[in-house]
Design a protein around this motif. Structure first.
Motif, PDB file in Angstrom:
ATOM      1  N   ASP A 118      22.529  30.963  -8.394  1.00 47.04           N
ATOM      2  CA  ASP A 118      21.117  31.123  -8.714  1.00 47.04           C
ATOM      3  C   ASP A 118      20.705  32.579  -8.650  1.00 47.04           C
ATOM      4  O   ASP A 118      21.206  33.347  -7.821  1.00 47.04           O
ATOM      5  CB  ASP A 118      20.252  30.337  -7.713  1.00 47.04           C
ATOM      6  CG  ASP A 118      20.438  28.852  -7.874  1.00 47.04           C
ATOM      7  OD1 ASP A 118      20.016  28.322  -8.908  1.00 47.04           O
ATOM      8  OD2 ASP A 118      21.037  28.244  -6.962  1.00 47.04           O
ATOM      9  N   ARG A 119      19.746  32.912  -9.543  1.00 47.05           N
ATOM     10  CA  ARG A 119      19.100  34.213  -9.488  1.00 47.05           C
ATOM     11  C   ARG A 119      17.617  33.992  -9.772  1.00 47.05           C
ATOM     12  O   ARG A 119      17.262  33.331 -10.755  1.00 47.05           O
ATOM     13  CB  ARG A 119      19.686  35.169 -10.509  1.00 47.05           C
ATOM     14  CG  ARG A 119      19.108  36.570 -10.375  1.00 47.05           C
ATOM     15  CD  ARG A 119      19.795  37.513 -11.309  1.00 47.05           C
ATOM     16  NE  ARG A 119      19.671  38.860 -10.763  1.00 47.05           N
ATOM     17  CZ  ARG A 119      20.142  39.923 -11.365  1.00 47.05           C
ATOM     18  NH1 ARG A 119      20.794  39.810 -12.499  1.00 47.05           N
ATOM     19  NH2 ARG A 119      19.990  41.097 -10.837  1.00 47.05           N
ATOM     20  N   SER A 120      16.747  34.563  -8.950  1.00 43.92           N
ATOM     21  CA  SER A 120      15.304  34.377  -9.080  1.00 43.92           C
ATOM     22  C   SER A 120      14.739  35.253 -10.186  1.00 43.92           C
ATOM     23  O   SER A 120      15.367  36.233 -10.605  1.00 43.92           O
ATOM     24  CB  SER A 120      14.604  34.727  -7.758  1.00 43.92           C
ATOM     25  OG  SER A 120      15.096  33.930  -6.728  1.00 43.92           O
ATOM     26  N   VAL A 121      13.535  34.915 -10.617  1.00 41.38           N
ATOM     27  CA  VAL A 121      12.843  35.686 -11.636  1.00 41.38           C
ATOM     28  C   VAL A 121      12.299  36.980 -11.019  1.00 41.38           C
ATOM     29  O   VAL A 121      11.980  37.033  -9.836  1.00 41.38           O
ATOM     30  CB  VAL A 121      11.692  34.850 -12.267  1.00 41.38           C
ATOM     31  CG1 VAL A 121      10.608  34.555 -11.245  1.00 41.38           C
ATOM     32  CG2 VAL A 121      11.130  35.555 -13.495  1.00 41.38           C
ATOM     33  N   ALA A 122      12.254  38.022 -11.824  1.00 38.95           N
ATOM     34  CA  ALA A 122      11.650  39.307 -11.431  1.00 38.95           C
ATOM     35  C   ALA A 122      11.270  40.032 -12.713  1.00 38.95           C
ATOM     36  O   ALA A 122      11.585  39.580 -13.822  1.00 38.95           O
ATOM     37  CB  ALA A 122      12.629  40.140 -10.599  1.00 38.95           C
ATOM     38  N   ALA A 123      10.605  41.157 -12.587  1.00 38.33           N
ATOM     39  CA  ALA A 123      10.215  41.927 -13.763  1.00 38.33           C
ATOM     40  C   ALA A 123      11.464  42.323 -14.551  1.00 38.33           C
ATOM     41  O   ALA A 123      12.349  42.998 -14.024  1.00 38.33           O
ATOM     42  CB  ALA A 123       9.445  43.167 -13.336  1.00 38.33           C
ATOM     43  N   GLY A 124      11.549  41.861 -15.802  1.00 39.79           N
ATOM     44  CA  GLY A 124      12.699  42.168 -16.645  1.00 39.79           C
ATOM     45  C   GLY A 124      13.936  41.345 -16.350  1.00 39.79           C
ATOM     46  O   GLY A 124      14.996  41.597 -16.915  1.00 39.79           O
ATOM     47  N   VAL A 125      13.836  40.367 -15.455  1.00 37.21           N
ATOM     48  CA  VAL A 125      14.990  39.535 -15.085  1.00 37.21           C
ATOM     49  C   VAL A 125      14.603  38.070 -15.266  1.00 37.21           C
ATOM     50  O   VAL A 125      13.629  37.604 -14.669  1.00 37.21           O
ATOM     51  CB  VAL A 125      15.427  39.784 -13.619  1.00 37.21           C
ATOM     52  CG1 VAL A 125      16.558  38.842 -13.238  1.00 37.21           C
ATOM     53  CG2 VAL A 125      15.819  41.224 -13.417  1.00 37.21           C
ATOM     54  N   ARG A 126      15.350  37.353 -16.105  1.00 36.25           N
ATOM     55  CA  ARG A 126      15.110  35.920 -16.282  1.00 36.25           C
ATOM     56  C   ARG A 126      15.740  35.159 -15.127  1.00 36.25           C
ATOM     57  O   ARG A 126      16.821  35.523 -14.655  1.00 36.25           O
ATOM     58  CB  ARG A 126      15.739  35.442 -17.587  1.00 36.25           C
ATOM     59  CG  ARG A 126      15.064  35.957 -18.828  1.00 36.25           C
ATOM     60  CD  ARG A 126      15.809  35.519 -20.042  1.00 36.25           C
ATOM     61  NE  ARG A 126      15.849  34.056 -20.092  1.00 36.25           N
ATOM     62  CZ  ARG A 126      15.726  33.355 -21.212  1.00 36.25           C
ATOM     63  NH1 ARG A 126      15.590  33.973 -22.360  1.00 36.25           N
ATOM     64  NH2 ARG A 126      15.770  32.044 -21.196  1.00 36.25           N
ATOM     65  N   PRO A 127      15.086  34.082 -14.698  1.00 36.92           N
ATOM     66  CA  PRO A 127      15.745  33.256 -13.671  1.00 36.92           C
ATOM     67  C   PRO A 127      16.928  32.533 -14.312  1.00 36.92           C
ATOM     68  O   PRO A 127      16.923  32.240 -15.509  1.00 36.92           O
ATOM     69  CB  PRO A 127      14.645  32.275 -13.261  1.00 36.92           C
ATOM     70  CG  PRO A 127      13.795  32.144 -14.487  1.00 36.92           C
ATOM     71  CD  PRO A 127      13.817  33.516 -15.136  1.00 36.92           C
ATOM     72  N   ILE A 128      17.935  32.248 -13.515  1.00 41.37           N
ATOM     73  CA  ILE A 128      19.114  31.545 -14.034  1.00 41.37           C
ATOM     74  C   ILE A 128      19.673  30.638 -12.940  1.00 41.37           C
ATOM     75  O   ILE A 128      19.665  30.990 -11.750  1.00 41.37           O
ATOM     76  CB  ILE A 128      20.178  32.557 -14.542  1.00 41.37           C
ATOM     77  CG1 ILE A 128      21.272  31.838 -15.309  1.00 41.37           C
ATOM     78  CG2 ILE A 128      20.720  33.385 -13.397  1.00 41.37           C
ATOM     79  CD1 ILE A 128      22.166  32.780 -16.107  1.00 41.37           C
ATOM     80  N   HIS A 129      20.089  29.462 -13.384  1.00 46.67           N
ATOM     81  CA  HIS A 129      20.732  28.509 -12.475  1.00 46.67           C
ATOM     82  C   HIS A 129      22.008  28.029 -13.169  1.00 46.67           C
ATOM     83  O   HIS A 129      21.960  27.505 -14.268  1.00 46.67           O
ATOM     84  CB  HIS A 129      19.815  27.330 -12.156  1.00 46.67           C
ATOM     85  CG  HIS A 129      20.491  26.289 -11.329  1.00 46.67           C
ATOM     86  ND1 HIS A 129      20.708  26.445  -9.971  1.00 46.67           N
ATOM     87  CD2 HIS A 129      21.035  25.101 -11.669  1.00 46.67           C
ATOM     88  CE1 HIS A 129      21.347  25.387  -9.519  1.00 46.67           C
ATOM     89  NE2 HIS A 129      21.552  24.556 -10.521  1.00 46.67           N
ATOM     90  N   ILE A 130      23.152  28.211 -12.523  1.00 45.40           N
ATOM     91  CA  ILE A 130      24.451  27.815 -13.065  1.00 45.40           C
ATOM     92  C   ILE A 130      25.052  26.764 -12.137  1.00 45.40           C
ATOM     93  O   ILE A 130      25.071  26.948 -10.920  1.00 45.40           O
ATOM     94  CB  ILE A 130      25.402  29.026 -13.171  1.00 45.40           C
ATOM     95  CG1 ILE A 130      24.794  30.114 -14.054  1.00 45.40           C
ATOM     96  CG2 ILE A 130      26.768  28.588 -13.689  1.00 45.40           C
ATOM     97  CD1 ILE A 130      25.557  31.430 -14.038  1.00 45.40           C
TER      98      ILE A 130
END
Length: 188
Positions: A118-130
């Motif tokens: 997992d990676r959370s959302v941030a400015a310029g970063v899309r959240p992603i769940h694998i």
């Protein structure tokens, strides 16, 4: 000295040497049998380990509910491991699985069973769940891979594939290995 006494002395000397060799051979067999067992020498409940980068900032963090070390191959087994890969000012990547194994030299970590990245959302970063299974990690290279079916969700987009490779160092790269299918939501 009589020849008969020399022969008896030589036989006694051979018997003594043979007995010594036999006792040494048996004791080394016992030592090999003793070290061949894969039994733990210690364990830690609530394990946490942190790797620092060259600037003294956390680069990776590994936690587990239980860590068990085996001295015969210097390997380590983990229960419910969670690995965090830091990415500067961007949100970190968080990886968790059911079980884990660390090689004796620490170069390879196997995250066994179902794995979530997992990676959370941030400015310029899309959240992603694998979601995938049985992930192989090379922590020093910030790299992971799996040959298993993989499902990725990022906002309303989805991707499915057979196998995945991820490089967490900038620029972050995700490579889907085979049978890739995706669905993209287009905003009106």
């Amino acid at each position: 000295m009589e020849p008969r006494n020399l022969i008896i002395g030589a036989i006694l000397l051979l018997l003594a040497g043979g007995s010594w060799w036999l006792s040494q051979s048996l004791s080394s067999d016992r030592e090999e049998t003793k070290t061949a067992h894969h039994t733990p020498d210690y364990y830690i409940e609530g394990f946490t380990g942190i790797d620092m980068d060259s600037e003294g900032k956390p680069a990776r963090r590994l936690t587990a509910e239980r860590m068990t070390h085996y001295p015969d191959d210097n390997s380590t087994e983990l229960i419910l491991p969670k690995m965090t890969v830091y990415d500067g000012d961007r949100p970190p990547w968080r990886i968790r699985s059911e079980r884990g194994w660390i090689s004796g030299d620490g170069e390879v970590i196997l995250l066994k069973g179902e794995v979530h990245i997992d990676r959370s959302v941030a400015a310029g970063v899309r959240p992603i769940h694998i979601t995938t299974r049985d992930l192989r990690a090379q922590p020093k290279d910030n790299y992971v891979e799996s040959d298993a079916d993989t499902h990725i969700i990022s906002q309303s987009d989805t991707l499915d594939s057979r196998g995945i490779q991820v490089w967490f160092s900038q620029p972050v790269r995700i490579k889907l290995l085979a049978n890739v299918r995706g669905r993209y939501e287009v905003n009106p």
